[in-house]
Motif scaffolding. Structure first.
Motif, PDB file in Angstrom:
ATOM      1  N   ARG A   1       0.841  -1.199   0.000  1.00 14.25           N
ATOM      2  CA  ARG A   1       0.000   0.000   0.000  1.00 14.25           C
ATOM      3  C   ARG A   1       0.876   1.249   0.000  1.00 14.25           C
ATOM      4  O   ARG A   1       0.478   2.307  -0.436  1.00 14.25           O
ATOM      5  CB  ARG A   1      -0.905   0.005   1.224  1.00 14.25           C
ATOM      6  CG  ARG A   1      -2.001   1.057   1.139  1.00 14.25           C
ATOM      7  CD  ARG A   1      -2.956   1.012   2.296  1.00 14.25           C
ATOM      8  NE  ARG A   1      -2.528   1.723   3.466  1.00 14.25           N
ATOM      9  CZ  ARG A   1      -2.389   3.052   3.553  1.00 14.25           C
ATOM     10  NH1 ARG A   1      -2.608   3.810   2.522  1.00 14.25           N
ATOM     11  NH2 ARG A   1      -2.017   3.609   4.681  1.00 14.25           N
ATOM     12  N   ILE A   2       2.093   1.076   0.504  1.00 17.78           N
ATOM     13  CA  ILE A   2       3.067   2.154   0.549  1.00 17.78           C
ATOM     14  C   ILE A   2       4.326   1.666  -0.162  1.00 17.78           C
ATOM     15  O   ILE A   2       4.779   0.543   0.077  1.00 17.78           O
ATOM     16  CB  ILE A   2       3.396   2.549   2.006  1.00 17.78           C
ATOM     17  CG1 ILE A   2       2.126   2.984   2.731  1.00 17.78           C
ATOM     18  CG2 ILE A   2       4.472   3.633   2.054  1.00 17.78           C
ATOM     19  CD1 ILE A   2       2.273   3.091   4.239  1.00 17.78           C
TER      20      ILE A   2
ATOM     21  N   PRO B   1      -1.721   0.722  -5.274  1.00 18.89           N
ATOM     22  CA  PRO B   1      -3.126   1.012  -5.583  1.00 18.89           C
ATOM     23  C   PRO B   1      -3.382   2.519  -5.593  1.00 18.89           C
ATOM     24  O   PRO B   1      -2.559   3.309  -5.105  1.00 18.89           O
ATOM     25  CB  PRO B   1      -3.869   0.348  -4.421  1.00 18.89           C
ATOM     26  CG  PRO B   1      -2.906   0.426  -3.276  1.00 18.89           C
ATOM     27  CD  PRO B   1      -1.538   0.238  -3.901  1.00 18.89           C
ATOM     28  N   GLU B   2      -4.520   2.919  -6.115  1.00 17.00           N
ATOM     29  CA  GLU B   2      -4.884   4.340  -6.123  1.00 17.00           C
ATOM     30  C   GLU B   2      -4.951   4.902  -4.710  1.00 17.00           C
ATOM     31  O   GLU B   2      -4.702   6.088  -4.500  1.00 17.00           O
ATOM     32  CB  GLU B   2      -6.226   4.535  -6.828  1.00 17.00           C
ATOM     33  CG  GLU B   2      -6.156   4.339  -8.323  1.00 17.00           C
ATOM     34  CD  GLU B   2      -7.496   4.582  -8.998  1.00 17.00           C
ATOM     35  OE1 GLU B   2      -8.440   5.057  -8.345  1.00 17.00           O
ATOM     36  OE2 GLU B   2      -7.585   4.291 -10.201  1.00 17.00           O
TER      37      GLU B   2
ATOM     38  N   ALA C   1      -0.837   5.730  -7.390  1.00 17.41           N
ATOM     39  CA  ALA C   1      -1.105   6.194  -6.026  1.00 17.41           C
ATOM     40  C   ALA C   1      -1.516   7.659  -6.047  1.00 17.41           C
ATOM     41  O   ALA C   1      -0.877   8.491  -6.681  1.00 17.41           O
ATOM     42  CB  ALA C   1       0.128   5.998  -5.151  1.00 17.41           C
ATOM     43  N   ALA C   2      -2.593   7.963  -5.355  1.00 20.94           N
ATOM     44  CA  ALA C   2      -3.112   9.330  -5.321  1.00 20.94           C
ATOM     45  C   ALA C   2      -2.203  10.264  -4.532  1.00 20.94           C
ATOM     46  O   ALA C   2      -2.203  11.462  -4.754  1.00 20.94           O
ATOM     47  CB  ALA C   2      -4.514   9.329  -4.713  1.00 20.94           C
ATOM     48  N   ARG C   3      -1.429   9.708  -3.631  1.00 20.85           N
ATOM     49  CA  ARG C   3      -0.585  10.548  -2.773  1.00 20.85           C
ATOM     50  C   ARG C   3       0.886  10.239  -3.018  1.00 20.85           C
ATOM     51  O   ARG C   3       1.298   9.079  -2.981  1.00 20.85           O
ATOM     52  CB  ARG C   3      -0.930  10.304  -1.308  1.00 20.85           C
ATOM     53  CG  ARG C   3      -0.189  11.201  -0.375  1.00 20.85           C
ATOM     54  CD  ARG C   3      -0.820  11.214   1.010  1.00 20.85           C
ATOM     55  NE  ARG C   3      -0.007  12.044   1.871  1.00 20.85           N
ATOM     56  CZ  ARG C   3       0.325  11.714   3.102  1.00 20.85           C
ATOM     57  NH1 ARG C   3      -0.116  10.604   3.640  1.00 20.85           N
ATOM     58  NH2 ARG C   3       1.081  12.519   3.811  1.00 20.85           N
TER      59      ARG C   3
END
Length: 191
Positions: A78-79, A111-112, A134-136
Motif C-alpha cells: 500500500r506504501i 493502488p490508487e 497512487a493518489a498521494r
C-alpha cells in the motif's frame, strides 16, 4: 499494511529505520538481512508472517526487469518507498533508463489508495512517481520543496544530527549513525 522499499542504494537501512520508527505503534515484520527477491520474500511470508503482524516492511531488489513487479504481486504494498536510482547494477540492465523502469515497478504496483514515497532529491525518483497510480506522493530529501525535509545536517565521528521538517512540525534528531549518507535513508523512513 505492507510497505515495499526499493532503490539502487539504501534499501536495507531504510527498512531497518522504518521498522524501528514504527515498532512502538505496530507489530512489525520486516524481511531479514538482504532478503529481497520474490523467492526469499515468499519464504518469509509463508514461514514468518502471522495474523499478529500489523505492518510488513519488505525490501525488494532486482537483477532484471519484472522481479520487483513479481515481488509486489506477492505482498500487495500500500506504501512504496523509492530510495534512489543510480548506476549500481547498470551492467545487469544495460542502461540507466532500463534500471529506472525496473525500480519504478514498485510505484506502478501501488493502488490508487496507496502512497508513493520518493527521494525528492533524485530527479529519476520524482519522474517515476508520476507513473504511479497512487493518489498521494510524498517527497523527502535535503533540498527545498520536499514534503519531508532534512536541514542542519551535522556529521560527527559517532553520530549525526538532523532537523526534520514535516507537516508543519520540526523535529531535532541525534542518531548514533556513522556517515551523512544515512540522512536520506532516515528521511525516507520518516516520510
Amino acid at each position: 499494511t505492507t510497505v515495499g522499499i526499493t532503490g539502487s542504494l539504501g534499501k536495507s537501512s531504510t527498512k531497518e529505520f522504518l521498522s524501528l520508527l514504527t515498532g512502538a505503534l505496530f507489530h512489525v515484520l520486516n524481511t531479514p538481512a538482504n532478503i529481497n527477491t520474490d523467492i526469499g520474500i515468499a519464504q518469509i511470508i509463508l514461514e514468518d508472517l502471522t495474523e499478529q503482524h500489523t505492518l510488513f516492511v519488505c525490501e525488494m531488489g532486482a537483477y532484471r526487469a519484472g522481479e520487483i513487479a513479481r515481488a509486489a504481486t506477492l505482498v500487495s504494498p500500500r506504501i512504496g518507498i523509492l530510495t534512489a536510482v543510480r548506476d549500481q547494477h547498470l551492467a545487469l540492465f544495460g542502461s540507466l533508463e532500463k534500471l529506472a523502469r525496473a525500480k519504478g515497478e514498485l510505484l506502478r504496483a501501488l493502488p490508487e489508495t496507496g502512497v508513493a514515497i520518493v527521494n525528492g532529491d533524485d530527479p529519476r525518483c520524482v519522474r517515476l512517481a508520476r507513473e504511479s497510480p497512487a493518489a498521494r506522493v510524498v517527497r523527502y530529501g535535503l533540498r527545498e520543496g520536499n514534503d519531508v525535509r532534512g536541514e542542519e545536517l551535522s556529521v560527527y565521528r559517532d553520530r549525526l544530527r538532523l532537523t526534520v521538517r514535516s507537516g508543519g512540525a520540526t523535529h531535532h534528531l541525534e542518531v548514533p549513525l556513522l556517515g551523512g549518507h544515512h540522512a536520506g535513508n532516515l528521511l525516507g523512513a520518516w516520510a
